[in-house]
Design an enzyme around this catalytic site. Structure first.
Site, short mmCIF file in Angstrom:
data_model
loop_
_atom_site.label_atom_id
_atom_site.label_comp_id
_atom_site.label_asym_id
_atom_site.label_seq_id
_atom_site.Cartn_x
_atom_site.Cartn_y
_atom_site.Cartn_z
N LEU A 68 0.38 6.55 23.01
CA LEU A 68 1.61 7.19 22.57
C LEU A 68 1.65 7.25 21.05
CD1 LEU A 68 4.44 8.29 23.13
CD2 LEU A 68 5.25 5.96 22.82
N VAL A 86 2.11 10.45 18.29
CA VAL A 86 3.12 10.66 17.25
C VAL A 86 2.59 10.31 15.86
CG1 VAL A 86 5.03 10.32 18.84
CG2 VAL A 86 4.15 8.39 17.55
N SER A 87 1.30 9.96 15.78
CA SER A 87 0.78 9.48 14.50
C SER A 87 0.94 10.52 13.40
CB SER A 87 -0.67 9.07 14.64
OG SER A 87 -1.43 10.18 15.02
N LYS A 92 19.53 8.29 19.52
CA LYS A 92 19.37 8.68 20.92
C LYS A 92 18.32 7.80 21.57
CE LYS A 92 18.05 12.81 23.51
NZ LYS A 92 17.80 14.24 23.27
N ASP A 121 17.88 24.71 26.62
CA ASP A 121 19.16 24.11 27.01
C ASP A 121 20.22 24.42 25.96
OD1 ASP A 121 20.79 22.79 28.78
OD2 ASP A 121 20.27 20.79 28.08
#
Ligand SMILES: *[C@@H]1O[C@H](CO)[C@@H](O)[C@H](O)[C@H]1NC(C)=O
Ligand SMILES: *[C@@H]1O[C@H](CO)[C@@H](O)[C@H](O)[C@H]1NC(C)=O
Ligand SMILES: *[C@@H]1O[C@H](CO)[C@@H](O)[C@H](O)[C@H]1NC(C)=O
Ligand SMILES: *[C@@H]1O[C@H](CO)[C@@H](O)[C@H](O)[C@H]1NC(C)=O
Ligand SMILES: *[C@@H]1O[C@H](CO)[C@@H](O)[C@H](O)[C@H]1NC(C)=O
Ligand SMILES: *[C@@H]1O[C@H](CO)[C@@H](O)[C@H](O)[C@H]1NC(C)=O
Ligand SMILES: *[C@@H]1O[C@H](CO)[C@@H](O)[C@H](O)[C@H]1NC(C)=O
Ligand SMILES: *[C@@H]1O[C@H](CO)[C@@H](O)[C@H](O)[C@H]1NC(C)=O
Length: 605
Positions: free
Chosen positions: A297, A301-302, A346, A437
């Protein structure tokens, strides 16, 4: 062994009979809570001291309290999940404390723990020997009214109410963020507890009174969890491993947020493959598998490590008072206060971190800005930290009757802002991003009432894809997406059309009968004739009509909305067209406004 414990208990009892003849716990049935003063639930901790031969490993304690080992290891400053515990070792056990109604007059505050009855168990023995008096048998009886205490069957599930308290509003204001549940020991004094937990005698007495007897629960008010100085473990087999082995041990204990810091600190020269290899070799603990997932993971995101601030979970927990439910803005988004500023935090499962990957590609004034993130390995959660927008969501602004009404001018500005944000993600990102959305509750308003698009949780990069996994919100979802799963920028255009209808009518996207607003528009408006114009007047929000507004401008926006809602996606306008058309409508409005100042008039003179 049982004999030993019995001997121990008898011994303690004798000791007490000499000092105080009658040993009765203060509140045997539990501690009352009042929802007027405290939150319905909160996260807190119980202080627990390891005793007895059956509790010398972390696994048995984590089973007893139904929490994972890292969730105990982290607050307790344990570096290893597997090394044995010492007798009298101190631990902090995380609890979810709730206010529960037990009868019509009383609500009791406790954390519910399931316990399965084993041979020889009674409510009394489990409360005193296993839970170390963090609850009482009297309270167990109250909480389990259907069970007959003298006739328990093996394998039966019983709720054990672990006593806890949530801070009141005044306590929170006074920086009391936790009330740690502590069982008063015979050798304790109030001041010894105060110094152990970094609290004060006055504040402890304020919460608990000064008549505290042994085995009573003391709720110790603290602003942050105190550090536990753990005895350093004897040299273990782990020690032969090299430096990165140590890092792995640490990371498992403290969570990936720490790993992130190490990575930033230049540690990642080791390279992702090396990390994976090391972890692969390390087969001593099932946790390592989880760790491997985390490493991959982090690789994901590195790219954004240098772009965003990486927060520690402690910082976020402190900012949100331990993710206090009263600070929930909406869903799992909390309002947090850090370094003199408010943030929206969040919380989500880390497989939902897709949003992070999308957001690092986009940066625009009409998109809510991501400030940083945190990945907490303990509960596999990912936290995104956003700028906090003062004026809440467009949905609340439009549909909450307590809110000040929005003028048409404001609504038009908001429409232009949303259109600009959508145009940016549709046209200026590679690959294109589809929000998927768009709805009024995902549009946030800042202090100047400028709109920003939030919640890229469902967003997808890449276009014209087909998906079988239908997401989105009823009333806003384009029909072709519902029926065929076609993902394109035109589905955002459709949802944007619905938001325009909300702005014009002041009504919700779906009415009480479950009928979508856009369906109503399909049925009533076709053609820009006199009849349509008349019907439109009935459709416009009365609050808009009452304020300064040009019918031509509303009419123009209505026609943009109708075009955006076209059944055939290919015949809907693009966001570029919409931005252009909306700005024209803005002009129309300026011409006819009654505020006495119109750029065009000035120009004409
Ligand atoms: C518990 O003890 C406190 C202080 O001794 C008292 O005020 C309270 O009424 C007792 N009972 C409950 C149910 O909290
Ligand atoms: C007790 O809890 C119920 C709901 O569970 C709530 O309606 C009631 O107000 C609470 N009473 C007190 C004294 O907090
Ligand atoms: C809680 O507050 C409501 C309204 O403010 C009040 O009617 C009720 O009596 C209060 N309940 C308690 C237990 O204080
Ligand atoms: C409700 O429960 C509390 C605590 O167990 C008890 O003191 C009280 O008498 C009960 N009230 C009623 C009406 O049952
Ligand atoms: C505890 O038991 C209740 C029913 O007795 C069950 O609904 C609940 O899921 C259990 N919780 C856990 C964490 O096992
Ligand atoms: C729990 O309290 C009882 C007295 O009520 C005492 O005898 C016992 O030793 C206590 N248990 C522990 C683990 O401290
Ligand atoms: C004890 O419980 C069992 C089943 O749970 C029941 O069959 C039995 O009648 C109970 N005995 C008494 C004395 O309540
Ligand atoms: C953790 O425990 C060690 C001793 O084992 C101590 O030196 C260190 O300061 C503690 N760390 C924290 C954060 O409490």
């Amino acid at each position: 062994m049982t004999l030993l414990i019995l001997f121990f208990l008898l011994h303690l009892n004798n000791f007490f009979q000499t000092s105080s003849p009658q040993i009765l716990p203060g509140n045997t049935t539990g501690y009352a809570c009042n929802l007027n003063q405290t939150a319905p639930s909160c996260h807190t901790y119980a202080f627990f001291q390891v005793m007895g031969p059956n509790q010398l490993d972390l696994a048995s304690i984590s089973d007893l309290f139904s929490v994972s080992r890292p969730m105990i290891a982290k607050p307790s400053n344990l570096t290893s999940l597997t090394s044995p515990l010492f007798p009298n070792q101190a631990l902090f056990i995380p609890l979810t404390c709730t206010c529960n109604s037990v009868n019509t007059t009383t609500n009791l505050s406790y954390a519910k723990l399931n316990y399965t009855i084993k041979k020889g168990d009674t409510f009394y023995l489990v409360s005193t020997n296993l839970f170390h008096n963090l609850t009482t048998y009297q309270s167990v009886e109250i909480v389990n009214p259907t069970l007959v205490p003298i006739n328990l069957t093996i394998g039966q599930d019983v709720i054990f109410p672990i006593f806890c308290k949530c801070p009141t509003k005044t306590q929170l204001q006074n920086q009391v963020n936790y009330l740690i549940s502590y069982v008063f020991q015979p050798y304790d004094t109030i001041s010894s507890i105060a110094s152990r937990f970094g609290s004060t005698t006055t504040s402890i007495v304020e919460v608990n009174g000064d008549k505290i007897r042994p085995w009573d629960i003391v709720f110790v008010p603290v602003s942050r969890l105190p550090e536990l100085k753990q005895p350093s473990p004897t040299v273990s087999s782990d020690h032969r491993s090299d430096r990165s082995g140590e890092v792995i041990g640490l990371a498992i204990g403290l969570g990936v947020c720490v790993v992130v810091l190490f990575l930033i600190g230049g540690f990642w020269v080791y390279g992702e493959s090396l990390w994976k290899k090391k972890v692969g070799k390390n087969k001593i603990d099932p946790e390592s598998k989880k760790f491997e997932v985390e490493v991959s993971l982090m690789a994901d995101v590195s790219e954004c490590l240098d772009k965003y601030k990486v927060y520690k979970i402690e910082e976020l927990s402190e900012a949100t008072k331990g993710f206090d439910e009263r600070l929930v803005i909406q869903g799992s988004v909390f309002k947090g206060y850090m370094d003199g500023k408010y943030y929206a935090i969040k919380k989500m499962k880390w497989n939902a971190c897709e949003e992070l990957k999308i957001l690092q590609k986009v940066n625009h004034g009409n998109l809510v800005m991501l400030e940083g993130f945190c990945i907490d390995s303990n509960d596999a959660n990912c936290y995104l930290v956003y700028e906090y927008l003062d004026n809440g969501s467009l949905y609340t602004r439009l549909h909450d009757s307590k809110m000040e009404r929005l003028s048409w001018r404001r609504r038009l500005r908001i429409a232009v802002d949303i259109a600009n944000g959508l145009q940016y993600i549709h046209e200026h990102t590679i690959p294109r991003v589809v929000h998927k959305d768009v709805k009024s509750s995902n549009i946030l308003l800042d202090a100047q009432m400028r709109a920003k698009i939030a919640n890229f949780g469902l967003a997808k990069s890449g276009c014209n894809a087909i998906t079988r996994h239908i997401v989105g919100t009823q009333g806003y979802v384009a029909p072709e997406y519902l029926s065929d799963g076609v993902v394109s920028t035109k589905m955002d255009v459709f949802s944007f059309g619905v938001v325009l209808l909300e702005l014009i009518s002041g009504r919700e996207a779906v009415n009480e009968e479950g009928k979508a607003l856009w369906v109503e528009v399909y049925e009533n408006f076709n053609g820009n004739d006199e009849k349509g114009r008349h019907k439109l007047k009935g459709f416009i929000d009365d609050d808009v009509l009452r304020g300064p507004c040009s019918i031509d401008s509303v009419m123009n926006v209505m026609s943009i909305a109708i075009a955006s809602l076209h059944r055939d996606p290919s015949r809907r306008p693009s966001m570029v067209d919409i931005v252009y058309a909306l700005c024209k409508s803005d002009d129309l409005f300026t011409d006819l406004s009654e505020d006495g100042f119109s750029p065009r008039q000035v120009f004409a003179r």
